[in-house]
Design a protein around this motif. Sequence first.
Motif, PDB file in Angstrom:
ATOM      1  N   ASN A  21     -41.191  97.651 -50.459  1.00 45.03           N
ATOM      2  CA  ASN A  21     -40.774  96.650 -49.652  1.00 45.03           C
ATOM      3  C   ASN A  21     -40.032  97.054 -48.355  1.00 45.03           C
ATOM      4  O   ASN A  21     -40.204  96.708 -47.305  1.00 45.03           O
ATOM      5  N   HIS A  32     -34.641  89.984 -53.286  1.00 54.56           N
ATOM      6  CA  HIS A  32     -34.313  91.130 -54.004  1.00 54.56           C
ATOM      7  C   HIS A  32     -33.388  92.002 -52.780  1.00 54.56           C
ATOM      8  O   HIS A  32     -33.880  91.971 -51.797  1.00 54.56           O
ATOM      9  N   ASN A  80     -36.565  87.384 -59.615  1.00 54.74           N
ATOM     10  CA  ASN A  80     -36.065  88.296 -60.708  1.00 54.74           C
ATOM     11  C   ASN A  80     -34.998  87.707 -61.635  1.00 54.74           C
ATOM     12  O   ASN A  80     -34.791  88.186 -62.933  1.00 54.74           O
ATOM     13  N   ALA A 104     -43.195  92.063 -57.386  1.00 50.07           N
ATOM     14  CA  ALA A 104     -42.802  92.717 -58.612  1.00 50.07           C
ATOM     15  C   ALA A 104     -42.505  92.250 -59.973  1.00 50.07           C
ATOM     16  O   ALA A 104     -42.985  92.737 -60.759  1.00 50.07           O
ATOM     17  N   GLN A 105     -42.094  90.802 -59.902  1.00 47.45           N
ATOM     18  CA  GLN A 105     -41.996  90.212 -61.117  1.00 47.45           C
ATOM     19  C   GLN A 105     -43.062  89.326 -61.369  1.00 47.45           C
ATOM     20  O   GLN A 105     -43.340  89.066 -62.731  1.00 47.45           O
ATOM     21  N   SER A 109     -44.405  96.917 -58.567  1.00 53.72           N
ATOM     22  CA  SER A 109     -43.308  98.101 -59.272  1.00 53.72           C
ATOM     23  C   SER A 109     -44.025  98.248 -60.813  1.00 53.72           C
ATOM     24  O   SER A 109     -44.164  97.257 -61.599  1.00 53.72           O
ATOM     25  N   HIS A 168     -42.549  99.581 -63.491  1.00 46.01           N
ATOM     26  CA  HIS A 168     -41.810  99.374 -64.846  1.00 46.01           C
ATOM     27  C   HIS A 168     -41.535  97.972 -64.981  1.00 46.01           C
ATOM     28  O   HIS A 168     -41.068  97.576 -66.015  1.00 46.01           O
TER      29      HIS A 168
HETATM   30  N1  PLP Z   1     -38.147  93.541 -56.284  1.00 41.82           N
HETATM   31  C1  PLP Z   1     -38.030  92.738 -57.485  1.00 41.82           C
HETATM   32  C2  PLP Z   1     -38.386  91.325 -57.454  1.00 41.82           C
HETATM   33  C3  PLP Z   1     -37.449  93.033 -58.439  1.00 41.82           C
HETATM   34  O1  PLP Z   1     -37.094  92.476 -59.398  1.00 41.82           O
HETATM   35  C4  PLP Z   1     -36.985  94.627 -58.421  1.00 41.82           C
HETATM   36  C5  PLP Z   1     -36.175  95.212 -59.624  1.00 41.82           C
HETATM   37  O2  PLP Z   1     -35.316  95.946 -59.627  1.00 41.82           O
HETATM   38  C6  PLP Z   1     -37.451  95.498 -57.285  1.00 41.82           C
HETATM   39  C7  PLP Z   1     -37.699  94.793 -56.180  1.00 41.82           C
HETATM   40  C8  PLP Z   1     -37.104  96.791 -57.185  1.00 41.82           C
HETATM   41  O3  PLP Z   1     -38.073  97.627 -57.926  1.00 41.82           O
HETATM   42  P1  PLP Z   1     -37.769  99.156 -58.077  1.00 41.82           P
HETATM   43  O4  PLP Z   1     -36.962  99.421 -59.093  1.00 41.82           O
HETATM   44  O5  PLP Z   1     -39.371  99.592 -58.651  1.00 41.82           O
HETATM   45  O6  PLP Z   1     -37.587  99.981 -57.066  1.00 41.82           O
END
Ligand code: PLP
Length: 381
Positions: A74, A95, A146, A175-176, A196, A198
């Motif tokens: 991001n 986020h 998220n 990511a979500q 992402s 994880h």
């Molecule tokens: N964007 C969203 C929507 C998230 O839920 C998260 C989670 O923490 C992130 C970004 C950040 O991800 P990362 O932990 O891989 O940097």
Amino acid sequence: MIIDCDANATYSPDERIRGVISSCLEDLGNPSSLHRSGQRARAAIEEGRASVKSLIGAGDKDTVVFTSGATEANNTAIAAVADRTGPILSASTEHPCVLQPLKRLAARGRAVTFLSPNSDGMITPEALSAALTPDTSLVSIMAANNETGVINPIAAIAERVREFAPQSLIHTDAAQLLGKGHVSMKALGVDLLTVSAHKIGALSGTGALCIRDGVEIDPLLLGGPQESKLRGGTENVLGIAVFGAVSAMIMAQLAERCEIMKGARDLFEESIARAIPGAVVNGAHAPRLPNTSSVYIPGVRADDLIVAMDLERILISSGAACTSGKPEPSHVLKAMGQDEERTRSTVRVSFRADLPLDTVPGIVIALTNAVERMRQVVKKG
Ligand code: PLP
């Protein structure tokens, strides 16, 4: 047994994934080396890239750049327009790893508008159109939130941007959504897409930014020619290999996984609506991720409820897992127009695809009992 209902970001120990990890650990070469160990690492990265590319529906010529996570992806997307001058549109529900770099640009004089969501937490194409100007340089709206799981209409948003600000870049933080819904770079019509590892059960510390063919951006991290010169630094071979392996597994079972998660989520929400007077699901009228339930439970504090559930060996969270622990109420719920009492009394329960459906009644009973106990204490006090 611990029941993990804080599962928007949890590594899933699967036999196949353990296999990938042990074979990587046996010979973890530097992918930039020319010898056989290096070339094996290179092959693992390229295999991972192909799997991630296919899970995100990227075109053959689109570029997947591996990063240390969605935060870096991001930040890279936002840094891509730092030298331009046109206004930026984003949303107040993003986020913090989107909000903070944008706030820094705003503090340095850039016009940045954070759109407010509707009361269900969704950014509508109409809200976007009202703020778009022909010189807009970046629109960054997340694919799914998220905290609430609310899904934004990214394809419709991208269409409006192409029509009214054709030179603007369009970025989405997916990511979500990844692993919990269909992600397609092509169908969404975006230029830049963040994911992402994880968040889909792979290892933390790995993510990717997908860049549409023809879009040119500057790297955020300089210092090496890795990742097509778009991200300096030796690649996280293990993280990328596991990200690829999990992506391939999810690709083969996406619809089935979504059905399982939705089954558990729906049963949970129907049950608490009957069992817990006053419980309200945040964003209930918007399209949502199949696994996430953000529930307002009047008369209890989310933090107390998390501890009470933990004693029952059931893990839940308040707001976002990555920001829980901080005392401020959720910025997402606030942006949805909710008062402080409601934000402090909201918990997030998220369901894994490997959670058996018959564990849901036990979760509901534990939650209901905890809420009743807490409400009694409040009444007596
Ligand atoms: N964007 C969203 C929507 C998230 O839920 C998260 C989670 O923490 C992130 C970004 C950040 O991800 P990362 O932990 O891989 O940097």
